[in-house]
Design a protein around this motif. Structure first.
Motif, PDB file in Angstrom:
ATOM      1  N   ALA A  54       0.989  -1.230  -0.053  1.00 55.67           N
ATOM      2  CA  ALA A  54       0.037   0.089  -0.094  1.00 55.67           C
ATOM      3  C   ALA A  54       0.914   1.230   0.113  1.00 55.67           C
ATOM      4  O   ALA A  54       1.456   1.690   1.145  1.00 55.67           O
ATOM      5  CB  ALA A  54      -0.914   0.030   1.348  1.00 55.67           C
ATOM      6  N   ASP A  75      -0.624  -1.468  -4.352  1.00 51.97           N
ATOM      7  CA  ASP A  75      -1.927  -0.880  -4.163  1.00 51.97           C
ATOM      8  C   ASP A  75      -1.988   0.547  -4.310  1.00 51.97           C
ATOM      9  O   ASP A  75      -1.175   1.184  -3.593  1.00 51.97           O
ATOM     10  CB  ASP A  75      -2.519  -1.139  -2.716  1.00 51.97           C
ATOM     11  N   HIS A 151      -5.505   1.004  15.471  1.00 52.62           N
ATOM     12  CA  HIS A 151      -4.832   1.601  16.864  1.00 52.62           C
ATOM     13  C   HIS A 151      -5.558   3.173  17.241  1.00 52.62           C
ATOM     14  O   HIS A 151      -5.109   3.799  18.343  1.00 52.62           O
ATOM     15  CB  HIS A 151      -3.252   2.083  16.336  1.00 52.62           C
ATOM     16  N   HIS A 189     -12.369  -7.784  -1.934  1.00 52.53           N
ATOM     17  CA  HIS A 189     -11.540  -6.896  -1.356  1.00 52.53           C
ATOM     18  C   HIS A 189     -12.040  -6.491   0.036  1.00 52.53           C
ATOM     19  O   HIS A 189     -13.146  -6.097   0.236  1.00 52.53           O
ATOM     20  CB  HIS A 189     -11.115  -5.925  -2.022  1.00 52.53           C
ATOM     21  N   HIS A 191     -10.373  -4.070   3.680  1.00 47.86           N
ATOM     22  CA  HIS A 191      -9.058  -3.388   4.484  1.00 47.86           C
ATOM     23  C   HIS A 191      -9.830  -3.311   5.953  1.00 47.86           C
ATOM     24  O   HIS A 191     -10.837  -2.305   5.956  1.00 47.86           O
ATOM     25  CB  HIS A 191      -8.342  -2.463   3.921  1.00 47.86           C
ATOM     26  N   SER A 194      -6.221  -0.463  10.564  1.00 48.08           N
ATOM     27  CA  SER A 194      -4.715  -0.294  10.726  1.00 48.08           C
ATOM     28  C   SER A 194      -4.125  -0.362  12.059  1.00 48.08           C
ATOM     29  O   SER A 194      -4.636   0.119  13.056  1.00 48.08           O
ATOM     30  CB  SER A 194      -4.413   1.199   9.831  1.00 48.08           C
ATOM     31  N   GLY A 195      -2.927  -1.163  12.023  1.00 45.80           N
ATOM     32  CA  GLY A 195      -2.276  -1.169  13.389  1.00 45.80           C
ATOM     33  C   GLY A 195      -2.927  -2.120  14.211  1.00 45.80           C
ATOM     34  O   GLY A 195      -3.312  -1.994  15.575  1.00 45.80           O
ATOM     35  N   GLY A 227      -2.928  -3.836   7.333  1.00 45.77           N
ATOM     36  CA  GLY A 227      -3.127  -3.171   8.758  1.00 45.77           C
ATOM     37  C   GLY A 227      -2.453  -3.925   9.766  1.00 45.77           C
ATOM     38  O   GLY A 227      -2.679  -3.948  10.958  1.00 45.77           O
ATOM     39  N   PHE A 228      -1.282  -4.687   9.411  1.00 44.93           N
ATOM     40  CA  PHE A 228      -0.602  -5.406  10.436  1.00 44.93           C
ATOM     41  C   PHE A 228       0.266  -4.446  11.373  1.00 44.93           C
ATOM     42  O   PHE A 228       1.034  -3.650  10.968  1.00 44.93           O
ATOM     43  CB  PHE A 228       0.390  -6.256   9.596  1.00 44.93           C
ATOM     44  N   GLU A 263      -2.160  -6.904   1.722  1.00 46.94           N
ATOM     45  CA  GLU A 263      -1.901  -5.374   1.263  1.00 46.94           C
ATOM     46  C   GLU A 263      -1.197  -4.625   2.396  1.00 46.94           C
ATOM     47  O   GLU A 263      -1.805  -3.493   2.799  1.00 46.94           O
ATOM     48  CB  GLU A 263      -3.259  -4.713   0.947  1.00 46.94           C
ATOM     49  N   GLY A 265       1.002  -2.042   4.231  1.00 48.65           N
ATOM     50  CA  GLY A 265       1.806  -0.666   4.167  1.00 48.65           C
ATOM     51  C   GLY A 265       2.617  -0.663   5.245  1.00 48.65           C
ATOM     52  O   GLY A 265       4.015  -0.977   5.287  1.00 48.65           O
ATOM     53  N   ARG A 266       2.265  -0.352   6.317  1.00 53.87           N
ATOM     54  CA  ARG A 266       2.944  -0.188   7.634  1.00 53.87           C
ATOM     55  C   ARG A 266       4.118  -1.290   7.816  1.00 53.87           C
ATOM     56  O   ARG A 266       5.123  -0.938   8.357  1.00 53.87           O
ATOM     57  CB  ARG A 266       2.168   0.134   8.881  1.00 53.87           C
ATOM     58  N   ARG A 302       1.547  12.019  13.194  1.00 53.32           N
ATOM     59  CA  ARG A 302       0.923  10.699  13.912  1.00 53.32           C
ATOM     60  C   ARG A 302       0.562  11.022  15.299  1.00 53.32           C
ATOM     61  O   ARG A 302      -0.415  10.985  16.224  1.00 53.32           O
ATOM     62  CB  ARG A 302       1.577   9.489  13.639  1.00 53.32           C
ATOM     63  N   TYR A 306      -3.267  11.121  15.925  1.00 55.49           N
ATOM     64  CA  TYR A 306      -3.764   9.811  16.593  1.00 55.49           C
ATOM     65  C   TYR A 306      -3.340   9.611  17.976  1.00 55.49           C
ATOM     66  O   TYR A 306      -3.803   8.571  18.677  1.00 55.49           O
ATOM     67  CB  TYR A 306      -3.148   8.620  15.805  1.00 55.49           C
ATOM     68  N   TYR A 362       3.584   6.531   6.762  1.00 53.01           N
ATOM     69  CA  TYR A 362       2.882   7.648   7.103  1.00 53.01           C
ATOM     70  C   TYR A 362       3.667   8.992   7.969  1.00 53.01           C
ATOM     71  O   TYR A 362       2.893   9.458   8.635  1.00 53.01           O
ATOM     72  CB  TYR A 362       1.687   7.247   8.156  1.00 53.01           C
ATOM     73  N   MET A 366       2.310  12.302   5.096  1.00 57.12           N
ATOM     74  CA  MET A 366       1.399  13.080   5.504  1.00 57.12           C
ATOM     75  C   MET A 366       2.101  14.407   6.068  1.00 57.12           C
ATOM     76  O   MET A 366       1.464  14.905   6.920  1.00 57.12           O
ATOM     77  CB  MET A 366       0.768  12.171   6.893  1.00 57.12           C
TER      78      MET A 366
END
Ligand code: LLP
Length: 381
Positions: A54, A75, A151, A189, A191, A194-195, A227-228, A263, A265-266, A302, A306, A362, A366
């Motif tokens: 991603a 992605d 998260h 698909h 998703h 995340s986290g 999302g891992f 998929e 990303g992180r 972040r 968040y 991110y 961002m």
């Protein structure tokens, strides 16, 4: 597949990082070897046929090249991402891209189809309002599996408060609209957020997607999204990919007809990146102690957005004992410009090099030029 816990790369490569900090006031630094290792771990899962990076997490050219070389596909969520990917990797085949826009204007779907990309729809609206676009097309459909987490509430992508995905209660209508448009669904698909740190999540997502997949005879792929989670502190355990692989192998045994795609990303880039800055000023206010550093929420939003935790160390004084509790703040004119609150920290001095960990995902993507402050350069090791 899981490598044993080893010393974090930025401690091993401290000297190189200090050299980079000698040349730049602030910098994002990416360790490509760490990205290769993370890619190898996830690509060696037996249950998974494809891993699509991603690229929203980090679109640095060296990062993209490293991941492509490692065997990841991509992605992309906007025409801008697709174009950037093509500039960086002109030979990357179209079928290595999944195009997953969200609430995008009609033109973007038209563009994606004309470009021959694999397109994902995540609403019924495009099929209802622009069925002519999808005549003869082979589509992925993003479903809200109603199973997920994250998260922070901003990154939970399931449930009625999330704008993503076709609800499981809309499957009859979806089937009808796909047929009326003359399209074929080849992939389902999701998703789910995340986290997330529980491997069971993706097995539950897969279970939830079966109901949708079984309605379409041509579906061969279940894309379970990303999302891992990643470890926040040096000693934290890493996401248990072998446990996930085991759960997904069990799923595949029951449903051999479907390929599974992921998929992330992180997972691929977060730990591989750090943000370097320098101490600018020190201050005590009542019982508070502030360590001011040369970049803040403009480079890493972040924590402000968040409440995310990022480990922060004084790289210059890495062996010094933590003797005080400090709040690390940037130079931006907002009280929310804090990178870390109430952290045990060694006594620091102006010009010390400060490292903010897990900034590979991110971070730069961002960032902004808020207050007209420069976005730090990206350096790869
Ligand atoms: N697939 C889709 C369709 C996504 O929307 C996302 C992330 C991913 C995969 C990758 O998720 P990851 O493996 O990176 O968790 N800015 C937030 C994260 C937002 C994620 C948005 N979608 C953060 O800094 O935590």
């Amino acid at each position: 597949m899981q490598r044993k816990q080893e010393t974090i790369w930025w401690l091993r490569k401290r000297d190189e990082l200090l050299k980079v900090a000698g040349r730049h006031l602030n910098a994002y630094v990416y360790d490509l070897e760490s990205i290769e290792n993370a890619a190898r771990d996830i690509l060696s899962m037996r249950s998974v046929s494809r891993v699509l990076y991603a690229m929203k997490a980090n679109f640095n050219a060296d990062v993209l090249r490293t991941l492509a070389r490692s065997g990841a596909d991509f992605d992309c969520v906007s025409p801008g991402e697709v174009r950037h990917l093509r500039e960086v990797l002109p030979d990357n085949a179209k079928d290595r891209i999944l195009f997953t826009p969200n609430f995008a204007p009609r033109d973007e779907y038209e563009w994606g189809i004309k470009e021959g990309l694999r397109v994902t729809l995540d609403n019924l609206y495009p099929l209802k309002a622009w069925p002519e676009l999808f005549d003869g097309q082979r589509l992925f459909i993003r479903i809200d599996p109603n199973q997920g987490g994250g998260h922070h509430e901003h990154v939970v992508t399931v449930g009625k408060r999330s704008k993503f995905g076709v609800s499981l209660s809309e499957l009859d209508e979806l089937k009808y609209l796909v047929g009326a448009a003359g399209a074929t669904v080849i992939g389902i698909h999701a998703h789910s957020g995340s986290g997330i740190n529980e491997p069971d999540n993706w097995a539950a997502v897969a279970d939830a997607l079966i109901e949708a997949a079984d309605r379409f005879a041509d579906v061969t792929v279940l894309d379970l999204g990303g999302g891992f989670g990643v470890p926040e502190n040096r000693g934290d355990v890493r996401f248990d990919l072998s446990a996930l692989d085991e759960r997904l192998m069990a799923f595949k045994k029951q449903h051999p007809k479907y390929e599974l795609w992921l998929e992330p990303g992180r997972y691929l880039v977060a730990v591989a990146g750090v943000l370097l800055a320098h101490v600018t000023q020190l201050k005590g206010k009542s019982e508070m102690r502030y360590v001011g550093v040369s970049t803040g929420m403009n480079s890493l939003i972040r924590p402000a957005l968040y409440g995310a935790y990022h480990e922060i160390v004084n790289l210059t004084r890495i062996s010094d004992e933590a003797t005080e509790t400090v709040t690390v703040v940037g130079p931006i004119c907002e009280s929310g410009d804090k990178l870390g609150t109430d952290r045990p920290f060694p006594r620091s001095q102006e010009n010390d090099v400060i490292l903010i960990a897990n900034a590979g995902a991110y971070g730069r993507v961002m960032s902004s030029s808020y207050n007209l402050r420069d976005i730090p350069p990206e350096i790869t090791l």
